[in-house]
Scaffold this motif. Structure first.
Motif, mmCIF file in Angstrom:
data_model
loop_
_atom_site.group_PDB
_atom_site.id
_atom_site.type_symbol
_atom_site.label_atom_id
_atom_site.label_comp_id
_atom_site.label_asym_id
_atom_site.label_seq_id
_atom_site.Cartn_x
_atom_site.Cartn_y
_atom_site.Cartn_z
ATOM 1 N N PHE A 383 0.912 -1.122 0.141
ATOM 2 C CA PHE A 383 0.014 0.153 0.078
ATOM 3 C C PHE A 383 0.897 1.325 0.072
ATOM 4 N N ASP A 384 0.146 2.600 -0.526
ATOM 5 C CA ASP A 384 0.882 3.711 -0.610
ATOM 6 C C ASP A 384 0.148 4.467 0.498
ATOM 7 N N LEU A 395 -5.946 8.776 3.660
ATOM 8 C CA LEU A 395 -5.846 8.227 2.248
ATOM 9 C C LEU A 395 -4.862 7.194 2.089
ATOM 10 N N PHE A 396 -5.295 6.222 1.373
ATOM 11 C CA PHE A 396 -4.343 5.026 0.706
ATOM 12 C C PHE A 396 -4.620 4.518 -0.338
ATOM 13 N N ARG A 397 -3.804 3.801 -0.839
ATOM 14 C CA ARG A 397 -4.265 3.245 -2.374
ATOM 15 C C ARG A 397 -3.162 1.878 -2.529
ATOM 16 N N PRO A 398 -3.930 0.793 -3.045
ATOM 17 C CA PRO A 398 -2.736 -0.485 -3.377
ATOM 18 C C PRO A 398 -1.647 0.192 -4.185
ATOM 19 N N ALA A 399 -0.525 -0.191 -3.834
ATOM 20 C CA ALA A 399 0.949 0.007 -4.577
ATOM 21 C C ALA A 399 0.856 -0.341 -5.971
ATOM 22 N N GLY A 400 1.151 0.558 -6.913
ATOM 23 C CA GLY A 400 1.164 0.234 -8.154
ATOM 24 C C GLY A 400 -0.310 -0.007 -8.972
ATOM 25 N N ALA A 401 -1.247 0.068 -8.328
ATOM 26 C CA ALA A 401 -2.743 0.314 -8.980
ATOM 27 C C ALA A 401 -2.895 1.255 -9.903
ATOM 28 N N HIS A 404 -8.523 3.094 -12.276
ATOM 29 C CA HIS A 404 -9.440 2.339 -12.465
ATOM 30 C C HIS A 404 -9.600 1.376 -11.530
ATOM 31 N N THR A 405 -8.703 0.705 -11.352
ATOM 32 C CA THR A 405 -8.382 -0.572 -10.412
ATOM 33 C C THR A 405 -8.932 0.035 -8.875
ATOM 34 N N VAL A 406 -8.345 1.095 -8.421
ATOM 35 C CA VAL A 406 -8.610 1.647 -6.909
ATOM 36 C C VAL A 406 -10.160 2.000 -7.048
ATOM 37 N N LEU A 430 -6.309 8.855 -7.732
ATOM 38 C CA LEU A 430 -7.499 8.493 -6.957
ATOM 39 C C LEU A 430 -7.032 7.731 -5.818
ATOM 40 N N TRP A 431 -7.631 7.879 -4.796
ATOM 41 C CA TRP A 431 -7.146 7.442 -3.193
ATOM 42 C C TRP A 431 -8.371 6.791 -2.599
ATOM 43 N N LEU A 432 -8.509 5.922 -1.831
ATOM 44 C CA LEU A 432 -9.227 5.259 -0.918
ATOM 45 C C LEU A 432 -9.349 6.312 0.127
ATOM 46 N N LYS A 433 -10.432 6.643 0.772
ATOM 47 C CA LYS A 433 -10.573 7.495 1.941
ATOM 48 C C LYS A 433 -11.177 6.769 3.051
#
Length: 467
Positions: A383-384, A395-401, A404-406, A430-433
């Motif tokens: 994760f980032d 705020l976070f997101r899968p690394a390298g995603a 569209h995937t997020v 785009l980040w997940l919150k």
């Protein structure tokens, strides 16, 4: 009462971890409860305790609804008081109360029943200046006290703030706000027929005072600057003192949208983040967030009482002059709505039950949980992390995603009923919150959330679920 996790229980006790505790033993009038506990009429409590009539006090002062004052000691700046009131600068007098010792409160104080005090004036409807006795019909009227309005939430509060600014500025004003401002401000400008708002770029996520100064220099007035204390995307707080100084230098009016971040005032640990809030002409608050209230739980605090005359209406069946002179409250000019729910009641009950210290403990807990989750994300190779949280948003997101995937991960978790995550684009990506507001959320919950996101990401990208 409100317990951690949003559970309603009986007995006046604050529950932790979902535990239901038996009620406390009833106290006599001369008993001294601990900080944040309710007490009987006339009891004297310590700093930050809650008293009869729903008021929160500090420094041992005691004034109940309809009572004269005790020591007159001012509470600390920015405290919340009885019946859902918000205070700043040390002022404290509730509805139907006298002013304690008779000394005027300090300028900018927020007062009883959600009223905002300024310039030291404080006399409620039907009160005298010092005794709390009803004034006669022939007595000269003291200045109307500043106040605040109960609203349905941040959107209505922001709209009312723009309406009051427009009327205070002679019928026309232009909104200047950061690109980070809540969308309701631009929509309110449109609804009110105001010019297109001027948006100042916020590449760092907050309104830059230098960029604001340049904008105010080139624009003709009158102008209304809207700052944010708790942005929607990342929970960031604009530099309020610096923004207030620029507004003062250019003669611009200042509104602060603290719908999310305003609850930090409950916390001794975090309230300094809102330094400068009391400089605003209007402040939006929403205790649906860091106040754990069901909707509707909005407030608009207004510094200058003259601004509220724009809402004034006269209807003989609601607010006849003789009824107002006799001491009956005139609420018609305190909302755009006529029929409305008694939303202030739940705020008063929560404040009476938990007190400022109890709510402050919940604020501290969710902020700590957000920091814990951010550290968990930061230490996970899959994760980032966008940044360390300022309030309780991570705020976070899968690394390298890809974006569209997020987006697909978020929708899959939502439709599966596994997790509800927000989304934000603070830097174009785009980040997940995750906005953490449940005080009972623990380490196992945080770990499980990361596993859910990782598993769904793997399913979408690789077609299988990791063990």
């Amino acid at each position: 009462m409100l317990c951690t996790g949003g559970v309603l229980c009986t007995g006046g006790e604050l529950c932790t971890g979902g535990e239901l505790r038996p009620p406390r033993e009833l106290r006599s009038a001369d008993a001294r409860p601990g900080a944040g506990e309710p007490c009987g009429a006339g009891a004297c409590c310590g700093a930050g305790e809650f008293h009869a009539g729903g008021e929160l006090r500090s420094g041992g002062a005691r004034v109940g609804v309809g009572e004269s004052g005790g020591t007159g000691a001012p509470p600390r700046a920015g405290e919340f008081g009885g019946a859902g009131e918000f205070r700043s600068g040390g002022a404290r007098v509730g509805v139907g109360e006298s002013a304690g010792t008779g000394a005027p409160p300090r300028a900018g104080g927020f007062r009883g029943a959600g009223e905002l005090g300024s310039g030291g004036a404080r006399v409620g409807t039907g009160e005298s200046g010092g005794t709390g006795a009803p004034r006669s019909a022939t007595a000269p009227r003291p200045p109307e006290p500043p106040g605040s309005l109960i609203t349905t939430g941040g959107t209505e509060s922001n709209q009312l703030a723009l309406l009051l600014a427009r009327e205070a500025c002679g019928g026309a004003v232009r909104l200047v706000c950061g690109a980070n401002a809540h969308h309701s401000l631009a929509r309110a400008a449109w609804l009110l027929g105001l010019p297109e708002p001027v948006r100042v770029p916020t590449p760092a996520g907050t309104l830059d005072p230098g960029a604001l100064d340049e904008t105010l220099t080139r624009l003709p007035g009158p102008l209304l600057v809207a700052a944010t204390a708790g942005t929607t995307d990342a929970g960031l707080i604009d530099p309020l003192p610096e923004i207030a100084a620029r507004c003062a230098a250019h003669g611009a009016r200042l509104h602060i949208d603290a719908a999310y971040g305003g609850g930090l005032l409950f916390s001794d640990r975090h309230r300094a983040r809102l330094t400068g809030l009391d400089t605003a002409d209007t402040v939006t608050l929403d205790l649906h967030k860091l106040g754990w209230q069901p909707v509707a739980a909005g407030l608009l605090a207004v510094k200058d009482p003259r601004d509220l005359t724009a809402l004034g209406q006269r209807a003989d069946y609601l607010n006849a002059d003789d009824d107002t002179d006799a001491g009956l409250p005139d609420l018609l000019g305190r909302s755009l709505r006529t029929t409305r729910r008694p939303d202030v009641l739940k705020l008063a009950v929560t404040l009476k039950t938990l007190g400022r210290s109890g709510l402050g403990a919940l604020v501290d807990q969710v902020c700590a949980t957000a920091r814990e989750f951010a550290a968990l994300v930061d230490g996970h190779p899959g994760f980032d992390l966008y940044a360390r949280p300022v309030i309780s948003t991570v705020l976070f997101r899968p690394a390298g995603a890809t974006d569209h995937t997020v987006a697909a991960v978020r929708r899959a978790l939502l439709t599966d009923g596994r997790a509800v995550l927000g989304r934000a684009r603070p830097d174009g990506r785009l980040w997940l919150k995750a906005t953490l507001l449940n005080p009972t959320t623990g380490p196992d919950d945080l770990t499980a959330l990361l596993h859910l996101v990782a598993a769904r990401h793997a399913t979408l990208v690789e077609g299988h679920t990791p063990r």
